[in-house]
Write a protein that holds these residues in place. Structure first.
Motif, PDB file in Angstrom:
ATOM      1  N   LEU A 226       0.818  -1.210   0.000  1.00 50.17           N
ATOM      2  CA  LEU A 226       0.000   0.000   0.000  1.00 50.17           C
ATOM      3  C   LEU A 226       0.855   1.264   0.000  1.00 50.17           C
ATOM      4  O   LEU A 226       0.525   2.242  -0.666  1.00 50.17           O
ATOM      5  CB  LEU A 226      -0.927   0.010   1.224  1.00 50.17           C
ATOM      6  CG  LEU A 226      -2.166  -0.881   1.163  1.00 50.17           C
ATOM      7  CD1 LEU A 226      -2.935  -0.810   2.466  1.00 50.17           C
ATOM      8  CD2 LEU A 226      -3.066  -0.484   0.005  1.00 50.17           C
ATOM      9  N   GLU A 227       1.962   1.250   0.761  1.00 46.58           N
ATOM     10  CA  GLU A 227       2.825   2.432   0.823  1.00 46.58           C
ATOM     11  C   GLU A 227       3.362   2.811  -0.554  1.00 46.58           C
ATOM     12  O   GLU A 227       3.383   3.994  -0.919  1.00 46.58           O
ATOM     13  CB  GLU A 227       4.004   2.200   1.786  1.00 46.58           C
ATOM     14  CG  GLU A 227       3.615   2.109   3.251  1.00 46.58           C
ATOM     15  CD  GLU A 227       3.281   0.686   3.649  1.00 46.58           C
ATOM     16  OE1 GLU A 227       3.068  -0.155   2.743  1.00 46.58           O
ATOM     17  OE2 GLU A 227       3.228   0.413   4.864  1.00 46.58           O
ATOM     18  N   ASP A 228       3.766   1.805  -1.323  1.00 46.74           N
ATOM     19  CA  ASP A 228       4.306   2.082  -2.656  1.00 46.74           C
ATOM     20  C   ASP A 228       3.233   2.617  -3.595  1.00 46.74           C
ATOM     21  O   ASP A 228       3.455   3.558  -4.363  1.00 46.74           O
ATOM     22  CB  ASP A 228       4.916   0.800  -3.249  1.00 46.74           C
ATOM     23  CG  ASP A 228       6.177   0.367  -2.512  1.00 46.74           C
ATOM     24  OD1 ASP A 228       6.615   1.102  -1.608  1.00 46.74           O
ATOM     25  OD2 ASP A 228       6.718  -0.700  -2.849  1.00 46.74           O
TER      26      ASP A 228
ATOM     27  N   PHE B 293       0.580   7.307  -6.345  1.00 48.48           N
ATOM     28  CA  PHE B 293      -0.644   8.089  -6.547  1.00 48.48           C
ATOM     29  C   PHE B 293      -0.423   9.557  -6.192  1.00 48.48           C
ATOM     30  O   PHE B 293      -0.789  10.465  -6.949  1.00 48.48           O
ATOM     31  CB  PHE B 293      -1.745   7.475  -5.680  1.00 48.48           C
ATOM     32  CG  PHE B 293      -3.041   8.235  -5.676  1.00 48.48           C
ATOM     33  CD1 PHE B 293      -3.700   8.544  -6.854  1.00 48.48           C
ATOM     34  CD2 PHE B 293      -3.618   8.635  -4.477  1.00 48.48           C
ATOM     35  CE1 PHE B 293      -4.911   9.235  -6.844  1.00 48.48           C
ATOM     36  CE2 PHE B 293      -4.827   9.315  -4.455  1.00 48.48           C
ATOM     37  CZ  PHE B 293      -5.472   9.617  -5.639  1.00 48.48           C
ATOM     38  N   ILE B 294       0.217   9.807  -5.055  1.00 47.64           N
ATOM     39  CA  ILE B 294       0.400  11.178  -4.566  1.00 47.64           C
ATOM     40  C   ILE B 294       1.320  11.975  -5.478  1.00 47.64           C
ATOM     41  O   ILE B 294       1.124  13.176  -5.685  1.00 47.64           O
ATOM     42  CB  ILE B 294       0.933  11.153  -3.119  1.00 47.64           C
ATOM     43  CG1 ILE B 294      -0.169  10.655  -2.171  1.00 47.64           C
ATOM     44  CG2 ILE B 294       1.417  12.545  -2.688  1.00 47.64           C
ATOM     45  CD1 ILE B 294       0.314  10.343  -0.785  1.00 47.64           C
ATOM     46  N   THR B 295       2.324  11.314  -6.059  1.00 49.26           N
ATOM     47  CA  THR B 295       3.263  12.043  -6.927  1.00 49.26           C
ATOM     48  C   THR B 295       2.566  12.597  -8.170  1.00 49.26           C
ATOM     49  O   THR B 295       3.071  13.537  -8.795  1.00 49.26           O
ATOM     50  CB  THR B 295       4.424  11.144  -7.375  1.00 49.26           C
ATOM     51  OG1 THR B 295       3.911   9.987  -8.042  1.00 49.26           O
ATOM     52  CG2 THR B 295       5.278  10.731  -6.197  1.00 49.26           C
TER      53      THR B 295
ATOM     54  N   LEU C 212      -4.146   9.366   3.642  1.00 48.08           N
ATOM     55  CA  LEU C 212      -3.735   8.032   3.219  1.00 48.08           C
ATOM     56  C   LEU C 212      -2.797   7.374   4.223  1.00 48.08           C
ATOM     57  O   LEU C 212      -2.874   6.165   4.456  1.00 48.08           O
ATOM     58  CB  LEU C 212      -3.061   8.099   1.841  1.00 48.08           C
ATOM     59  CG  LEU C 212      -4.013   8.282   0.649  1.00 48.08           C
ATOM     60  CD1 LEU C 212      -3.238   8.646  -0.603  1.00 48.08           C
ATOM     61  CD2 LEU C 212      -4.848   7.031   0.425  1.00 48.08           C
ATOM     62  N   GLU C 213      -1.930   8.158   4.831  1.00 44.55           N
ATOM     63  CA  GLU C 213      -1.025   7.598   5.845  1.00 44.55           C
ATOM     64  C   GLU C 213      -1.814   7.076   7.045  1.00 44.55           C
ATOM     65  O   GLU C 213      -1.514   6.006   7.591  1.00 44.55           O
ATOM     66  CB  GLU C 213      -0.005   8.645   6.282  1.00 44.55           C
ATOM     67  CG  GLU C 213       1.094   8.890   5.258  1.00 44.55           C
ATOM     68  CD  GLU C 213       2.057   9.994   5.675  1.00 44.55           C
ATOM     69  OE1 GLU C 213       1.747  10.691   6.669  1.00 44.55           O
ATOM     70  OE2 GLU C 213       3.095  10.148   5.006  1.00 44.55           O
ATOM     71  N   MET C 214      -2.825   7.834   7.467  1.00 47.63           N
ATOM     72  CA  MET C 214      -3.669   7.368   8.578  1.00 47.63           C
ATOM     73  C   MET C 214      -4.414   6.096   8.193  1.00 47.63           C
ATOM     74  O   MET C 214      -4.546   5.164   9.001  1.00 47.63           O
ATOM     75  CB  MET C 214      -4.678   8.457   8.971  1.00 47.63           C
ATOM     76  CG  MET C 214      -4.083   9.657   9.665  1.00 47.63           C
ATOM     77  SD  MET C 214      -5.363  10.658  10.501  1.00 47.63           S
ATOM     78  CE  MET C 214      -6.456  11.037   9.133  1.00 47.63           C
TER      79      MET C 214
ATOM     80  N   TYR D 142     -11.425  10.331  -0.313  1.00 43.38           N
ATOM     81  CA  TYR D 142     -10.014  10.360  -0.699  1.00 43.38           C
ATOM     82  C   TYR D 142      -9.484   8.948  -0.915  1.00 43.38           C
ATOM     83  O   TYR D 142      -8.742   8.692  -1.867  1.00 43.38           O
ATOM     84  CB  TYR D 142      -9.185  11.059   0.381  1.00 43.38           C
ATOM     85  CG  TYR D 142      -9.168  12.571   0.282  1.00 43.38           C
ATOM     86  CD1 TYR D 142     -10.088  13.260  -0.495  1.00 43.38           C
ATOM     87  CD2 TYR D 142      -8.230  13.317   0.988  1.00 43.38           C
ATOM     88  CE1 TYR D 142     -10.079  14.637  -0.577  1.00 43.38           C
ATOM     89  CE2 TYR D 142      -8.201  14.704   0.905  1.00 43.38           C
ATOM     90  CZ  TYR D 142      -9.130  15.355   0.123  1.00 43.38           C
ATOM     91  OH  TYR D 142      -9.113  16.711   0.043  1.00 43.38           O
ATOM     92  N   ILE D 143      -9.879   8.042  -0.032  1.00 42.67           N
ATOM     93  CA  ILE D 143      -9.445   6.648  -0.191  1.00 42.67           C
ATOM     94  C   ILE D 143     -10.072   6.049  -1.445  1.00 42.67           C
ATOM     95  O   ILE D 143      -9.419   5.326  -2.207  1.00 42.67           O
ATOM     96  CB  ILE D 143      -9.829   5.810   1.050  1.00 42.67           C
ATOM     97  CG1 ILE D 143      -9.298   6.448   2.330  1.00 42.67           C
ATOM     98  CG2 ILE D 143      -9.298   4.389   0.890  1.00 42.67           C
ATOM     99  CD1 ILE D 143      -7.817   6.745   2.339  1.00 42.67           C
ATOM    100  N   SER D 144     -11.329   6.378  -1.680  1.00 41.30           N
ATOM    101  CA  SER D 144     -12.002   5.876  -2.876  1.00 41.30           C
ATOM    102  C   SER D 144     -11.327   6.407  -4.143  1.00 41.30           C
ATOM    103  O   SER D 144     -11.202   5.678  -5.140  1.00 41.30           O
ATOM    104  CB  SER D 144     -13.478   6.282  -2.860  1.00 41.30           C
ATOM    105  OG  SER D 144     -14.164   5.761  -3.970  1.00 41.30           O
TER     106      SER D 144
END
Length: 367
Positions: free
Chosen positions: A14-16, A21-23, A37-39, A88-90
């Motif tokens: 998930l972290e990768d 996605f964020i970049t 997303l981190e939470m 945001y997660i969706s």
């Protein structure tokens, strides 16, 4: 298939995936995404959900349920905030489908979304500072500031700073993050004196549109509080924050970072002498201030026992409400700097409905 280091049949952490996605995103939106997303990843890890293919509709149902519990708790989040977190997660999971990391978005399943808290409200249900509330808090902070200036044994800084903050929020329609520090976005580091033009009654802010040179008018009610604050602080450079924090540990940290030992005398005077910039007050700090002031003032129209207080965004809405009623939609739109007039119209649709009802009443009274 998107360019990546993974093939569609691999177990992608998930972290990768979230980093990728964020970049692709920019601005404050990406900072909000990163935070939320981190939470969510931490929440998933506690449930042994570690890869993007581990996420199911049941996972998202449990996440929706956890958000609903938070929205119901006394010190929790608003229902609208809970739905924003979920959206945001969706959005991330929809992106994962787009780049073929997943076949479908489990967050869109009815099984998951049915447990989200209901945040449907009309525009009139959302908080705005009423004229009575605005008058109460501005008069209170003005009185406190004058008393502190005239007293011999009171440090006037905080009362004078607090008056300036409240007046700017109450009369300009700025967003809190445009004049205060938002530590989720390093560019939002508070209004600086170099951005304040008291002669022409204008401040320059980083707007929501990411334009770093948006001009905001300063009504006459804000000029004297800001001018008195500047005279009192006498900032050594224009890059000093207009609304500094004097949180002692933060000041000591700034002094240490500048290469000095903790001073024996007054910390604030030492920082002024050495031109060491203090940290700006944050949006979180301003919310704490408004909660305290709401109780001290006994602001009318609030259920103080239930934890109600005048909010940062309520100040902005209150400015728009007053202008919309007395100067029309165009004046409210210009002051709030809405790019789309529809945004202003939706924000104050309750006013339009009320006025329409009055007009219709008059029409039918003639029958």
């Amino acid at each position: 298939m998107a360019d990546s280091n993974y093939s569609s049949d691999e177990k992608i952490p998930l972290e990768d995936a979230t980093d990728e996605f964020i970049t692709e995103k920019q601005g404050n939106y990406s900072q909000n995404l990163k935070y939320i997303l981190e939470m969510w990843i931490d929440w998933c890890a506690d449930r042994n959900v570690t890869t993007i293919t581990d996420i199911t509709a049941l996972t998202m149902r449990h996440y929706a349920s956890s958000l609903k519990r938070r929205a119901r708790s006394d010190n929790g989040i608003a229902a609208s905030t809970a739905r924003t977190y979920y959206n945001y997660i969706s959005a991330f999971l929809s992106w994962a489908v787009e780049v073929e990391y997943r076949v479908e978005n489990p967050a869109e399943k009815r099984k998951a979304t049915k447990l989200l808290p209901n945040s449907r409200t009309n525009s009139g249900d959302q908080q705005f500072w009423s004229p009575e509330q605005r008058q109460a808090i501005t008069e209170f902070t003005d009185k406190r500031a004058r008393e502190a200036i005239e007293a011999d044994n009171i440090d006037p800084f905080e009362p004078v700073r607090n008056r300036a903050i409240v007046h700017v929020l109450a009369y300009t329609g700025v967003r809190g993050s445009e004049v205060l520090a938002d530590y989720r976005d390093e560019r939002r580091n508070g209004l600086r004196w170099g951005d304040v033009d008291l002669e022409n009654s204008v401040i320059t802010v980083l707007g929501k549109s990411q334009n770093p040179h948006e001009e905001v008018g300063l009504p006459g009610q804000t000029i004297q509080p800001l001018r008195r604050l500047r005279t009192l602080v006498d900032p050594p450079t224009d890059s000093w924050p207009v609304f500094p924090s004097r949180h002692p540990p933060s000041l000591y940290s700034r002094i240490e970072d500048a290469g000095y030992d903790k001073p024996d005398g007054d910390t604030w005077d030492f920082m002024l002498e050495k031109s060491i910039q203090p940290p700006p007050m944050s949006t979180s700090g301003a919310r704490t201030l408004l909660k305290r002031l709401s109780k001290e003032v006994a602001v009318p129209g609030l259920d103080l026992e239930d934890g109600d207080y005048l909010t940062l965004h309520g100040a902005r809405r209150g400015v728009g409400e007053k202008l919309y009623r007395e100067r029309g939609a165009a004046a409210a739109q210009r002051t709030l700097r809405h790019a789309d007039p529809q945004t202003t119209s939706e924000m104050y649709s309750h006013i339009e409905a009320s006025e329409l009802a009055a007009d219709n009443t008059e029409v039918f009274d003639t029958e």
